[in-house]
Design an enzyme around this catalytic site. Structure first.
Site, PDB file in Angstrom:
ATOM      1  N   LYS A 199       2.751   0.373  -6.824  1.00  0.00           N
ATOM      2  CA  LYS A 199       3.400   0.195  -5.527  1.00  0.00           C
ATOM      3  C   LYS A 199       2.453   0.301  -4.347  1.00  0.00           C
ATOM      4  O   LYS A 199       1.867   1.336  -4.108  1.00  0.00           O
ATOM      5  CB  LYS A 199       4.520   1.233  -5.380  1.00  0.00           C
ATOM      6  CG  LYS A 199       5.666   0.992  -6.344  1.00  0.00           C
ATOM      7  CD  LYS A 199       6.832   1.905  -6.030  1.00  0.00           C
ATOM      8  CE  LYS A 199       7.502   2.362  -7.295  1.00  0.00           C
ATOM      9  NZ  LYS A 199       7.030   3.659  -7.777  1.00  0.00           N
ATOM     10  N   GLY A 376       2.829  12.516  -5.202  1.00  0.00           N
ATOM     11  CA  GLY A 376       3.282  12.207  -3.845  1.00  0.00           C
ATOM     12  C   GLY A 376       2.652  13.126  -2.811  1.00  0.00           C
ATOM     13  O   GLY A 376       2.208  12.660  -1.746  1.00  0.00           O
TER      14      GLY A 376
HETATM   15  P1  AMP Z   1       2.209   3.957  -9.758  1.00  0.00           P
HETATM   16  O1  AMP Z   1       3.352   4.850 -10.143  1.00  0.00           O
HETATM   17  O2  AMP Z   1       2.487   3.147  -8.536  1.00  0.00           O
HETATM   18  O3  AMP Z   1       0.868   4.671  -9.697  1.00  0.00           O
HETATM   19  O4  AMP Z   1       2.112   2.890 -10.950  1.00  0.00           O
HETATM   20  C1  AMP Z   1       1.724   3.225 -12.259  1.00  0.00           C
HETATM   21  C2  AMP Z   1       2.175   2.137 -13.192  1.00  0.00           C
HETATM   22  O5  AMP Z   1       1.673   0.904 -12.757  1.00  0.00           O
HETATM   23  C3  AMP Z   1       1.691   2.301 -14.626  1.00  0.00           C
HETATM   24  O6  AMP Z   1       2.793   2.586 -15.453  1.00  0.00           O
HETATM   25  C4  AMP Z   1       1.086   0.954 -14.976  1.00  0.00           C
HETATM   26  O7  AMP Z   1       1.514   0.453 -16.230  1.00  0.00           O
HETATM   27  C5  AMP Z   1       1.611   0.058 -13.880  1.00  0.00           C
HETATM   28  N1  AMP Z   1       0.729  -1.078 -13.597  1.00  0.00           N
HETATM   29  C6  AMP Z   1      -0.591  -1.046 -13.378  1.00  0.00           C
HETATM   30  N2  AMP Z   1      -1.076  -2.288 -13.185  1.00  0.00           N
HETATM   31  C7  AMP Z   1      -0.030  -3.129 -13.279  1.00  0.00           C
HETATM   32  C8  AMP Z   1       0.107  -4.534 -13.169  1.00  0.00           C
HETATM   33  N3  AMP Z   1      -0.968  -5.314 -12.934  1.00  0.00           N
HETATM   34  N4  AMP Z   1       1.333  -5.065 -13.303  1.00  0.00           N
HETATM   35  C9  AMP Z   1       2.398  -4.288 -13.541  1.00  0.00           C
HETATM   36  N5  AMP Z   1       2.341  -2.941 -13.656  1.00  0.00           N
HETATM   37  C10 AMP Z   1       1.128  -2.363 -13.525  1.00  0.00           C
END
Ligand code: AMP
Length: 397
Positions: A199, A376
């Protein structure tokens, strides 16, 4: 250095001490603690209180029960895990602030530890209700906040309670603030920040604050596709946050004015779906990602380039995987980042649950300077936003 009083600045000998901890840990299919990192991180504070013959009253949340009792997130498994880590019985009550709880508290002996029930079973917790905060405060003589992971929330057990008791930081909170502050205050150059994960919305504040601080901002993970699209590249079906396209465009421009390099992948691993069975291939970003395909990891050339920068930086902060690292085919970028961090001899700080998990899988936590227990809260702090749970504590004279 932290401006707030800590456990070292106050006499806790024999006192009733209410300690807010963050034991919001994953449970396994049998309902037992699956990862005790956050519990272990509070042991220095607890051992100190025990050595001072304090009567320790622990308060935590688990999950999001939203003000109602939910048997799935009672804290009994936490009490069991903590008892075995401490090597002494941790008493547990099924309520938070009733007369019965008061009685148990009043019968505690010096050096004993009591865990109250999930504080979020009470509707007054998340609304920071002063009556509920007062009831919590009535249990103790002193309040200690050791819940860094919850310090960005202004709840009754993190903020409200401080109106009624002398309030200080525990050793974990102090250590988190000391390590993260060095990134904002005097980071040795070159300072490189590596941001990934899904995100953009979670990381945009940190990106903004870091532009004037870092020499290089490395972007990967799902969120880099919003930046790639803003830069004019075709991203196929990759994950995107349309609402942030304009902001991403603005930040790329601002970075060039601030003499900070924003690095985006030159090549990416793409597949038609997020699955371990999916067919995958590497494409150049400049050639565009075809429709029907999505970027799921940084490519091998990009991983090499990012790793070299990370290995040679004097200060590195990393939050967020470079790809869907849970699946082998899309894990290379994150693996290489972990190995480069492990090889770095400078200050290396990691934040966020996924990054912590990846680091443990692909390298080891001992090979970096510090791993934050807050996701967070860590990002909020690095945005430059004051954390309510920290601000509410007593200032050092
Ligand atoms: P966050 O909670 O925002 O740090 O996101 C972590 C998640 O992002 C992990 O579960 C990853 O599998 C996912 N992620 C990382 N790169 C990608 C991507 N290129 N497309 C979709 N999901 C992703």
């Amino acid at each position: 250095m932290i401006r707030k009083k800590t456990l070292r600045d106050i006499d806790v000998k024999g006192k009733k001490v209410l300690v807010r901890v963050d034991y919001n840990v994953p449970l396994d299919s049998k309902g037992e603690v699956a990862d005790d990192t956050r519990i272990r991180a509070t042991l220095p504070t607890l051992r100190y209180l025990i050595s001072q013959e304090a009567k320790t009253i622990l308060i935590s949340h688990l999950g999001r029960p939203k003000g109602k009792i939910d048997p799935a997130v009672k804290l009994d498994p936490i009490a069991r895990a903590l008892s075995s880590l401490l090597g002494q019985e941790v008493k547990k009550v099924d309520k938070t602030v009733t007369e019965e709880v008061k009685e148990v508290v009043n019968n505690l002996k010096g050096g004993e530890v009591l865990l109250l029930e999930n504080v979020r079973f009470n509707p007054g917790e998340a609304t920071n209700d002063p009556n509920f905060a007062r009831q919590l405060a009535d249990l103790a003589d002193i309040y200690v906040n050791d819940a860094f992971g919850t310090a960005h929330r202004a709840h009754a057990s993190t903020v409200g309670v401080t109106a009624f008791l002398p309030s200080v930081a525990g050793f974990l909170l102090e250590e988190e603030l000391r390590n993260l502050s060095q990134l904002l205050e005097a980071p040795a150059a070159p300072f490189c920040a590596v941001l990934g994960g899904n995100k953009v919305s979670d990381k945009i504040g940190v990106i903004k604050n870091f532009l004037g601080l870092v020499d290089c901002l490395i972007l990967g993970g799902g969120m880099c596709f919003t930046f790639l699209k803003a830069g004019g590249f075709s991203i196929g079906d990759s994950i995107i946050q349309e609402d942030f396209l304009k902001e991403a465009e603005f930040l790329i421009e601002k970075a060039s004015k601030d003499k900070c390099r924003i690095l985006l992948p030159d090549d990416v691993v793409i597949a038609k779906e997020i699955s371990s069975e999916a067919e995958f291939k590497v494409v150049e970003v400049k050639d565009g990602i075809p429709n029907g395909w999505r970027g799921l990891d940084i490519g091998p050339r990009t991983a090499e380039k990012y790793s070299e920068i990370i290995r040679n930086a004097k200060t590195v902060f990393w939050n967020g995987p470079m790809g869907v690292f849970e699946i082998e085919a899309f894990s290379n970028g994150t693996r290489q980042i972990c190995q480069a961090l492990a090889a770095n001899q400078g200050v290396t700080i990691v934040g966020g649950g996924d990054s912590d998990a990846a680091l443990r899988r692909f390298a080891s936590k001992d090979q970096v300077t510090f791993v934050s227990t807050g996701g967070g809260a860590c990002l909020k702090f690095l945005e430059g936003t004051p954390l309510p749970g920290v601000e509410a504590l007593d200032n050092k004279e």
